[in-house]
Design a protein around this motif. Structure first.
Motif, PDB file in Angstrom:
ATOM      1  N   LEU A  81     -14.882 -67.697  -3.365  1.00 52.35           N
ATOM      2  CA  LEU A  81     -14.575 -67.145  -2.053  1.00 52.35           C
ATOM      3  C   LEU A  81     -13.242 -67.686  -1.538  1.00 52.35           C
ATOM      4  O   LEU A  81     -12.962 -68.876  -1.648  1.00 52.35           O
ATOM      5  N   THR A  82     -12.448 -66.768  -0.985  1.00 48.14           N
ATOM      6  CA  THR A  82     -11.248 -67.133  -0.239  1.00 48.14           C
ATOM      7  C   THR A  82     -11.316 -66.366   1.066  1.00 48.14           C
ATOM      8  O   THR A  82     -10.984 -65.172   1.116  1.00 48.14           O
ATOM      9  N   ILE A  83     -11.765 -67.017   2.129  1.00 49.27           N
ATOM     10  CA  ILE A  83     -12.097 -66.331   3.371  1.00 49.27           C
ATOM     11  C   ILE A  83     -10.853 -66.123   4.234  1.00 49.27           C
ATOM     12  O   ILE A  83     -10.072 -67.051   4.463  1.00 49.27           O
ATOM     13  N   ASP A  84     -10.676 -64.888   4.702  1.00 52.11           N
ATOM     14  CA  ASP A  84      -9.624 -64.570   5.665  1.00 52.11           C
ATOM     15  C   ASP A  84     -10.166 -64.918   7.047  1.00 52.11           C
ATOM     16  O   ASP A  84     -10.970 -64.183   7.621  1.00 52.11           O
ATOM     17  N   THR A  85      -9.719 -66.027   7.603  1.00 50.89           N
ATOM     18  CA  THR A  85     -10.276 -66.500   8.868  1.00 50.89           C
ATOM     19  C   THR A  85      -9.839 -65.663  10.071  1.00 50.89           C
ATOM     20  O   THR A  85     -10.346 -65.868  11.169  1.00 50.89           O
ATOM     21  N   THR A  86      -8.905 -64.737   9.878  1.00 47.65           N
ATOM     22  CA  THR A  86      -8.602 -63.811  10.974  1.00 47.65           C
ATOM     23  C   THR A  86      -9.655 -62.719  11.064  1.00 47.65           C
ATOM     24  O   THR A  86      -9.749 -62.027  12.081  1.00 47.65           O
ATOM     25  N   GLU A  87     -10.452 -62.544  10.008  1.00 45.96           N
ATOM     26  CA  GLU A  87     -11.503 -61.534   9.979  1.00 45.96           C
ATOM     27  C   GLU A  87     -12.895 -62.164  10.058  1.00 45.96           C
ATOM     28  O   GLU A  87     -13.787 -61.629  10.722  1.00 45.96           O
ATOM     29  N   LEU A  88     -13.099 -63.266   9.352  1.00 43.52           N
ATOM     30  CA  LEU A  88     -14.422 -63.875   9.246  1.00 43.52           C
ATOM     31  C   LEU A  88     -14.382 -65.338   9.676  1.00 43.52           C
ATOM     32  O   LEU A  88     -13.415 -66.048   9.412  1.00 43.52           O
TER      33      LEU A  88
END
Length: 283
Positions: free
Chosen positions: A236-243
């Motif tokens: 996982l590489t989470i986009d923190t602007t979305e999630l």
């Protein structure tokens, strides 16, 4: 499989949309009914929508024909003001409506809101007028016809090794996780949108996308397209602007959450297609 905002019983009566005289006659039919909306919120009683008699001086251009049921025309009135926000409590209350009632409300809310947001011609800028029994607007200046549009949204689970990927947005209630979702873009298939959104939001590459079900979502006017895809790996590489977060969960954990156990995470409410998607995957 019961999905929220589906199962409407009204005959949408397409011939009347092309018959201005018939539409006007339906509006003055003594049996005709008007959906009671207050700031886009529906009046409800004993699991049903509330309907009122139509005023004798009602103007056809101010109304949209929702459809016919057992010979009775059903209408909604145009407001001129766009919908502002939505109440999660109101959406939850809609789930208590009898089968098909929420579908009628969804159609009414979406088309009335569309009129309020599309008063002017996108081609020449002139003010448009309703036609086709409220299911379109026409420009008197250039003749362009405009019709309500539905925005397609993919909502999906990636699966890997018997686990499903769920995500959490900051706006969710505490502890809730759901399927990831995003709008389709021009020139993109459903399968491509699923793969793109999962990679953009969680860094997960997928293949073998399969369709599960769809749901109209009237906030303001989307079509949720539920899918499941197979992840190539579980990194996982989470986009923190979305999630805010994303987690892999097992079928047993999903079944427990669906049964009300929120010790690890909570699931979306039953009226949301994300709930249906989780139920389907858990089976």
């Amino acid at each position: 499989m019961t999905i929220g905002f589906t199962g409407g019983r009204l005959d949408r009566a397409d011939p009347l949309r092309h018959d201005p005289e018939g539409f006007a006659a339906a509006l003055v039919d003594p049996a005709a009914r008007l959906l009671v909306l207050r700031d886009y919120q529906p009046e409800m009683a004993e699991g049903r929508l509330v309907w009122a008699h139509i005023a004798p001086d009602a103007v056809p251009e101010d109304h949209v024909l929702l459809g016919i049921e057992e010979g009775t025309p059903h209408f909604a009135k145009l407001t001129g003001q766009p919908a502002v926000g939505r109440s999660f409590e109101m959406i939850a209350a809609l789930h208590a409506l009898a089968a098909g009632e929420a579908a009628t409300y969804a159609a009414a809310r979406s088309v009335v809101d569309w009129h309020a947001r599309h008063r002017f011609c996108a081609r020449c800028g002139a003010e448009t007028v309703p036609f086709r029994a409220g299911w379109g607007r026409q420009c008197p200046a250039c003749g362009t016809e405009h019709f309500p549009r539905v925005d397609p949204v993919v909502i999906m689970i990636a699966e890997h090794g018997g686990r499903a990927l769920l995500g959490r947005q900051p706006a969710f209630p505490p502890g809730r996780y759901s399927a990831l979702a995003g709008f389709l873009e021009p020139g993109e298939s459903i399968e491509e949108a699923v793969a793109r959104e999962l990679f953009e939001e969680a860094g997960v590459r997928v293949e073998n996308v399969r369709y599960i079900a769809s749901q109209p979502w009237p906030f303001p006017s989307s079509l949720m397209i539920a899918c499941v895809a197979e992840a190539v790996d579980d990194r996982l590489t989470i986009d923190t602007t979305e999630l805010e977060d994303a987690i892999w969960v097992s079928r047993d954990e999903v079944r427990a959450a669906l049964a009300g156990d929120t010790s690890r995470f909570g699931v979306p409410p039953a009226y949301a297609i994300a709930h249906t998607l989780l139920e389907t995957w858990a089976r």
